[in-house]
Design a protein around this motif. Structure first.
Motif, mmCIF file in Angstrom:
data_model
loop_
_atom_site.group_PDB
_atom_site.id
_atom_site.type_symbol
_atom_site.label_atom_id
_atom_site.label_comp_id
_atom_site.label_asym_id
_atom_site.label_seq_id
_atom_site.Cartn_x
_atom_site.Cartn_y
_atom_site.Cartn_z
ATOM 1 N N CYS A 130 0.811 -1.224 0.000
ATOM 2 C CA CYS A 130 0.000 0.000 0.000
ATOM 3 C C CYS A 130 0.839 1.265 0.000
ATOM 4 N N VAL A 131 0.286 2.280 -0.652
ATOM 5 C CA VAL A 131 0.829 3.632 -0.604
ATOM 6 C C VAL A 131 -0.133 4.484 0.223
ATOM 7 N N TRP A 132 0.408 5.149 1.232
ATOM 8 C CA TRP A 132 -0.405 5.979 2.117
ATOM 9 C C TRP A 132 -1.059 7.111 1.329
ATOM 10 N N LEU A 133 -2.357 7.307 1.554
ATOM 11 C CA LEU A 133 -3.089 8.387 0.902
ATOM 12 C C LEU A 133 -3.306 9.572 1.833
ATOM 13 N N ARG A 134 -3.899 9.295 2.986
ATOM 14 C CA ARG A 134 -4.150 10.362 3.953
ATOM 15 C C ARG A 134 -4.558 9.748 5.290
ATOM 16 N N THR A 135 -4.509 10.570 6.315
ATOM 17 C CA THR A 135 -4.968 10.193 7.651
ATOM 18 C C THR A 135 -6.104 11.127 8.036
ATOM 19 N N VAL A 136 -7.180 10.546 8.523
ATOM 20 C CA VAL A 136 -8.367 11.328 8.878
ATOM 21 C C VAL A 136 -8.611 11.206 10.381
ATOM 22 N N PRO A 137 -8.523 12.305 11.135
ATOM 23 C CA PRO A 137 -8.890 12.246 12.553
ATOM 24 C C PRO A 137 -10.392 11.952 12.662
ATOM 25 N N LEU A 138 -10.763 11.051 13.542
ATOM 26 C CA LEU A 138 -12.173 10.698 13.728
ATOM 27 C C LEU A 138 -12.712 11.521 14.901
ATOM 28 N N VAL A 139 -13.327 12.636 14.545
ATOM 29 C CA VAL A 139 -13.724 13.648 15.527
ATOM 30 C C VAL A 139 -15.210 13.527 15.845
ATOM 31 N N ALA A 140 -15.535 13.487 17.124
ATOM 32 C CA ALA A 140 -16.930 13.429 17.575
ATOM 33 C C ALA A 140 -17.593 14.797 17.426
ATOM 34 N N ARG A 141 -18.894 14.824 17.595
ATOM 35 C CA ARG A 141 -19.646 16.086 17.473
ATOM 36 C C ARG A 141 -19.162 17.141 18.450
ATOM 37 N N ASP A 142 -18.702 16.703 19.633
ATOM 38 C CA ASP A 142 -18.250 17.672 20.639
ATOM 39 C C ASP A 142 -16.763 18.007 20.515
ATOM 40 N N GLY A 143 -16.115 17.489 19.456
ATOM 41 C CA GLY A 143 -14.716 17.821 19.217
ATOM 42 C C GLY A 143 -13.714 16.822 19.756
ATOM 43 N N ARG A 144 -14.189 15.860 20.566
ATOM 44 C CA ARG A 144 -13.265 14.853 21.101
ATOM 45 C C ARG A 144 -12.735 13.978 19.971
ATOM 46 N N HIS A 145 -11.495 13.540 20.094
ATOM 47 C CA HIS A 145 -11.010 12.507 19.181
ATOM 48 C C HIS A 145 -9.747 11.854 19.736
ATOM 49 N N SER A 146 -9.690 10.536 19.568
ATOM 50 C CA SER A 146 -8.494 9.802 19.963
ATOM 51 C C SER A 146 -8.106 8.790 18.885
ATOM 52 N N TYR A 147 -8.986 8.586 17.903
ATOM 53 C CA TYR A 147 -8.711 7.631 16.820
ATOM 54 C C TYR A 147 -8.386 8.365 15.522
ATOM 55 N N TYR A 148 -7.567 7.695 14.712
ATOM 56 C CA TYR A 148 -7.201 8.207 13.389
ATOM 57 C C TYR A 148 -7.407 7.093 12.368
#
Length: 198
Positions: A130-148
């Motif tokens: 695989c060739v990396w395309l992009r990383t997307v932060p997985l952001v909740a409605r309230d702005g929290r995020h810990s997963y990518y």
């Protein structure tokens, strides 16, 4: 039962979310760090998301080595996790520092890839280069995020010839393992066919 997923007040011993999204295929991700150290880790938040082009994703809780290496070098390999290598797959999930080579830790040999620099897991029935395309932060409605979510385009596919018959891949013969909830896994040994209505 019903519970509010935002407050996660389910009253159970463990969060049941992962036990309800099953079985989850395992993306056994190999990367090569900018410093030349190999990294190998299994991700159960993994799947194919497109066939034209071929795109896969894996999601990481926090910025782990696999994600950092894929972003830094632009490449990674998804190795097929099978029953025969289940113990090594589990060993490679240990929480260790970026200086540790999980191939060595899990007692695995490498195989050279064709189009990318990170090596493949020797003995694995199939691999996606695989060739990396992009990383997307997985952001909740309230702005929290810990997963990518890490997205990669598959540029090369290896399939062990032992698992190809009559022009098709014999998936059951490969014995893929999948993650269930908690510490539970499943192995696919039996399949059935349903034809889509016209």
């Amino acid at each position: 039962m019903f519970y509010d997923a935002a407050t996660n007040d389910h009253g159970l011993r463990h969060d049941p979310f992962k036990a309800l999204i099953v079985p989850r295929p395992i993306g056994w991700i190999s990367t090569l760090g900018p410093d030349g150290v190999l990294n190998l880790a299994p991700y159960s938040f993994f799947n194919g998301v497109s066939t034209d082009p071929h795109i896969v994703m894996f999601a990481s809780a926090g910025r782990k080595d696999s994600q950092r290496n894929a972003e830094a070098t632009g490449e990674f390999v998804c190795n097929f996790a099978s029953w025969d290598q289940r113990e090594a797959m589990n060993a490679s999930s240990a929480t260790v520092g970026p200086e540790v080579d999980e191939f060595v830790l899990a007692g695995l040999e490498t195989e050279a890839s064709q189009l990318v620099k990170p090596p493949r897991v020797k003995g694995s029935p199939a691999h996606f280069e695989c060739v990396w395309l992009r990383t997307v932060p997985l952001v909740a409605r309230d702005g929290r995020h810990s997963y990518y979510m890490v997205l990669g385009e598959v540029v090369g596919i290896h399939i062990d010839d032992r698992y190809v018959a009559d022009g098709m891949v014999d998936t059951a013969a490969m014995k893929p393992i999948a993650r269930l909830g908690y510490h539970d896994y499943a192995v696919v040994e039996e399949v059935f066919t349903l034809r889509r209505p016209r």
